[in-house]
Design a protein around this motif. Structure first.
Motif, mmCIF file in Angstrom:
data_model
loop_
_atom_site.group_PDB
_atom_site.id
_atom_site.type_symbol
_atom_site.label_atom_id
_atom_site.label_comp_id
_atom_site.label_asym_id
_atom_site.label_seq_id
_atom_site.Cartn_x
_atom_site.Cartn_y
_atom_site.Cartn_z
ATOM 1 N N LEU A 262 0.820 -1.211 0.000
ATOM 2 C CA LEU A 262 0.000 0.000 0.000
ATOM 3 C C LEU A 262 0.855 1.263 0.000
ATOM 4 O O LEU A 262 0.500 2.274 -0.632
ATOM 5 C CB LEU A 262 -0.933 -0.009 1.212
ATOM 6 N N VAL A 263 1.974 1.236 0.709
ATOM 7 C CA VAL A 263 2.877 2.398 0.709
ATOM 8 C C VAL A 263 3.412 2.642 -0.697
ATOM 9 O O VAL A 263 3.452 3.780 -1.195
ATOM 10 C CB VAL A 263 4.036 2.173 1.703
ATOM 11 N N GLU A 264 3.800 1.557 -1.340
ATOM 12 C CA GLU A 264 4.301 1.673 -2.708
ATOM 13 C C GLU A 264 3.213 2.147 -3.654
ATOM 14 O O GLU A 264 3.447 2.980 -4.548
ATOM 15 C CB GLU A 264 4.839 0.313 -3.157
ATOM 16 N N PHE A 265 1.984 1.663 -3.443
ATOM 17 C CA PHE A 265 0.851 2.063 -4.290
ATOM 18 C C PHE A 265 0.526 3.546 -4.108
ATOM 19 O O PHE A 265 0.186 4.257 -5.068
ATOM 20 C CB PHE A 265 -0.365 1.211 -3.971
ATOM 21 N N SER A 266 0.629 4.028 -2.864
ATOM 22 C CA SER A 266 0.337 5.452 -2.609
ATOM 23 C C SER A 266 1.346 6.374 -3.280
ATOM 24 O O SER A 266 1.041 7.527 -3.567
ATOM 25 C CB SER A 266 0.332 5.711 -1.101
ATOM 26 N N GLN A 267 2.532 5.861 -3.523
ATOM 27 C CA GLN A 267 3.570 6.682 -4.160
ATOM 28 C C GLN A 267 3.538 6.604 -5.678
ATOM 29 O O GLN A 267 3.822 7.580 -6.369
ATOM 30 C CB GLN A 267 4.950 6.234 -3.641
ATOM 31 N N THR A 268 3.204 5.415 -6.209
ATOM 32 C CA THR A 268 3.273 5.215 -7.670
ATOM 33 C C THR A 268 1.914 5.006 -8.316
ATOM 34 O O THR A 268 1.802 5.030 -9.540
ATOM 35 C CB THR A 268 4.148 3.993 -7.977
ATOM 36 N N HIS A 269 0.875 4.792 -7.490
ATOM 37 C CA HIS A 269 -0.469 4.469 -7.982
ATOM 38 C C HIS A 269 -0.457 3.217 -8.866
ATOM 39 O O HIS A 269 -1.270 3.076 -9.773
ATOM 40 C CB HIS A 269 -1.077 5.652 -8.752
ATOM 41 N N MET A 270 0.485 2.337 -8.569
ATOM 42 C CA MET A 270 0.580 1.068 -9.290
ATOM 43 C C MET A 270 0.957 -0.037 -8.296
ATOM 44 O O MET A 270 1.643 0.218 -7.300
ATOM 45 C CB MET A 270 1.653 1.122 -10.394
ATOM 46 N N VAL A 271 0.459 -1.247 -8.585
ATOM 47 C CA VAL A 271 0.844 -2.407 -7.782
ATOM 48 C C VAL A 271 1.904 -3.172 -8.565
ATOM 49 O O VAL A 271 1.597 -3.900 -9.509
ATOM 50 C CB VAL A 271 -0.366 -3.321 -7.477
ATOM 51 N N ALA A 272 3.151 -2.964 -8.162
ATOM 52 C CA ALA A 272 4.256 -3.592 -8.892
ATOM 53 C C ALA A 272 4.551 -4.999 -8.390
ATOM 54 O O ALA A 272 5.137 -5.812 -9.102
ATOM 55 C CB ALA A 272 5.512 -2.737 -8.772
ATOM 56 N N ARG A 273 4.118 -5.306 -7.138
ATOM 57 C CA ARG A 273 4.443 -6.615 -6.552
ATOM 58 C C ARG A 273 3.159 -7.400 -6.282
ATOM 59 O O ARG A 273 2.699 -7.493 -5.139
ATOM 60 C CB ARG A 273 5.248 -6.431 -5.274
ATOM 61 N N PHE A 274 2.590 -7.929 -7.326
ATOM 62 C CA PHE A 274 1.360 -8.712 -7.173
ATOM 63 C C PHE A 274 1.557 -9.963 -6.308
ATOM 64 O O PHE A 274 0.674 -10.318 -5.513
ATOM 65 C CB PHE A 274 0.806 -9.092 -8.555
ATOM 66 N N PRO A 275 2.682 -10.706 -6.444
ATOM 67 C CA PRO A 275 2.873 -11.874 -5.568
ATOM 68 C C PRO A 275 2.831 -11.514 -4.081
ATOM 69 O O PRO A 275 2.241 -12.237 -3.278
ATOM 70 C CB PRO A 275 4.252 -12.408 -5.985
ATOM 71 N N THR A 276 3.442 -10.364 -3.735
ATOM 72 C CA THR A 276 3.426 -9.944 -2.330
ATOM 73 C C THR A 276 2.003 -9.613 -1.880
ATOM 74 O O THR A 276 1.593 -9.946 -0.769
ATOM 75 C CB THR A 276 4.326 -8.711 -2.140
ATOM 76 N N LEU A 277 1.241 -8.968 -2.754
ATOM 77 C CA LEU A 277 -0.149 -8.643 -2.441
ATOM 78 C C LEU A 277 -0.971 -9.914 -2.234
ATOM 79 O O LEU A 277 -1.754 -10.018 -1.278
ATOM 80 C CB LEU A 277 -0.755 -7.795 -3.571
ATOM 81 N N ILE A 278 -0.784 -10.876 -3.115
ATOM 82 C CA ILE A 278 -1.538 -12.141 -3.007
ATOM 83 C C ILE A 278 -1.177 -12.865 -1.711
ATOM 84 O O ILE A 278 -2.061 -13.359 -0.985
ATOM 85 C CB ILE A 278 -1.255 -13.025 -4.237
ATOM 86 N N VAL A 279 0.131 -12.932 -1.401
ATOM 87 C CA VAL A 279 0.562 -13.611 -0.166
ATOM 88 C C VAL A 279 -0.004 -12.907 1.062
ATOM 89 O O VAL A 279 -0.466 -13.555 2.014
ATOM 90 C CB VAL A 279 2.100 -13.658 -0.104
#
Length: 343
Positions: A262-279
């Motif tokens: 979420l921190v990364e998403f708030s900065q880039t407005h993109m989810v670059a690490r889908f595996p981490t999100l799924i886990v």
């Protein structure tokens, strides 16, 4: 001035008493143990259960007047299960055959059962155990187990693993003995605390094994079994805190991973690490499932406690299970581990 020897109370003297001695290769001590208990409790029947001994344990016990029976399933827990199933008495005394527990102490235990307690514990650790026992790992293990169980069950039992105990008839006939080995005492104590049976604890003298008598307890192997029994019974009897702790661990990792995404998403407005999100989502779901499992199993554990009390009361009132003529009280349902003898 010498201490006055305690005598059996009238209620205890009018009760049938069974002394239960599980034995495996105790030819050095069993003769003296049987003689001592015949002297301490003259009206009692002494049972020696031979657990595949390869020495003269059975012959010596029989010669000293004990009722000798054989239990082929190896392990103290198996022997206790057989003794509880096969022997009928108003009051039971269970003791090891290694002559570490003085027989004269049994009078105190028997009198408390006659007063209405379900289990009386002979407390070694408040007396001479740490001076007499020469095995430091055993001493450490006793302290560790005692501290852990008392903290988790909010109790004040001083000696969790003592082999010197007395029981009421209703307790013996309603206790589900599941352990096979030396972890039986730990199982018995945890079960009694969970079911809120009436417990009394009294200090007793302890002496180390005489020369030539060897302990059958494996410090590491049986210690692992005891710890496994503790965690297994906590999972069974205290499922809410057990599963909540697991849920907290999985939830913490899941939320930690999710926050980083979420921190990364708030900065880039993109989810670059889908595996981490799924886990992270899977870990949070597992935590929720564990939490729900704890709630369901806690309700089941509460029902189990209620059913045990009902069965114990019904069993105590069944024909042949009451001893109204001698005043023995059975089926008490209050814990009294904070009431202790002073010595």
């Amino acid at each position: 001035m010498p201490e006055t020897k305690e005598q059996l109370s009238p209620k205890a003297a009018a009760s049938s008493i069974a002394v239960l001695i599980p034995c495996y290769n105790e030819e050095v001590t069993i003769g003296k143990v049987v003689r001592d208990f015949h002297a301490a409790l003259p009206g009692a029947t002494v049972y020696v259960y031979d657990n595949n001994s390869t020495d003269a344990t059975a012959e010596i016990a029989r010669r000293e007047g004990a009722v000798v029976r054989r239990e082929p399933r190896q392990g103290k827990g198996n022997v206790v299960r057989a003794m509880f199933n096969q022997v009928d008495a108003d009051i039971y005394v269970m003791v090891d055959g290694d002559d570490t527990y003085p027989a004269e102490e049994s009078v105190k235990l028997v009198n408390k059962i006659a007063e209405g307690y379900d289990m009386v514990i002979g407390d070694r650790l408040s007396s001479t155990y740490f001076e007499e026992n020469k095995r430091p790992f055993h001493n450490f293990g006793n302290k560790l187990v005692r501290s852990f169980i008392n903290r988790f069950f909010h109790a004040n039992v001083r000696d969790i693993m003592t082999g010197y105990r007395a029981f009421s008839y209703s307790y013996v006939k309603t206790y589900p003995c599941l352990s096979r080995g030396f972890e039986i005492e730990t199982e018995m104590t945890i079960f009694s605390l969970d079911k809120n049976v009436r417990i009394y604890e009294t200090p007793i003298q302890y002496r180390d094994r005489p020369e030539g008598s060897e302990s059958k307890l494996n410090t590491v192997g049986d210690g692992v079994k005891v710890l496994n029994t503790i965690f297994s019974m906590i999972r069974q009897y205290k499922p809410m805190p057990y599963f909540n702790a697991l849920a907290a661990v999985f939830g913490a990792f899941g939320i930690g991973f999710l926050i980083s995404v979420l921190v990364e998403f708030s900065q880039t407005h993109m989810v670059a690490r889908f595996p981490t999100l799924i886990v992270s989502v899977l870990l949070i779901l597992i935590a929720l499932l564990l939490f729900v499992a704890g709630i369901i199993l806690d309700a089941h554990a509460r029902k189990d406690r209620k059913d045990y009390l009902l069965w114990q009361n019904l069993f105590a009132q069944a024909p042949g299970a009451a001893s109204a003529e001698n005043g023995v009280v059975r089926g008490a349902n209050a814990r009294d581990v904070n009431t202790r003898d002073k010595r």
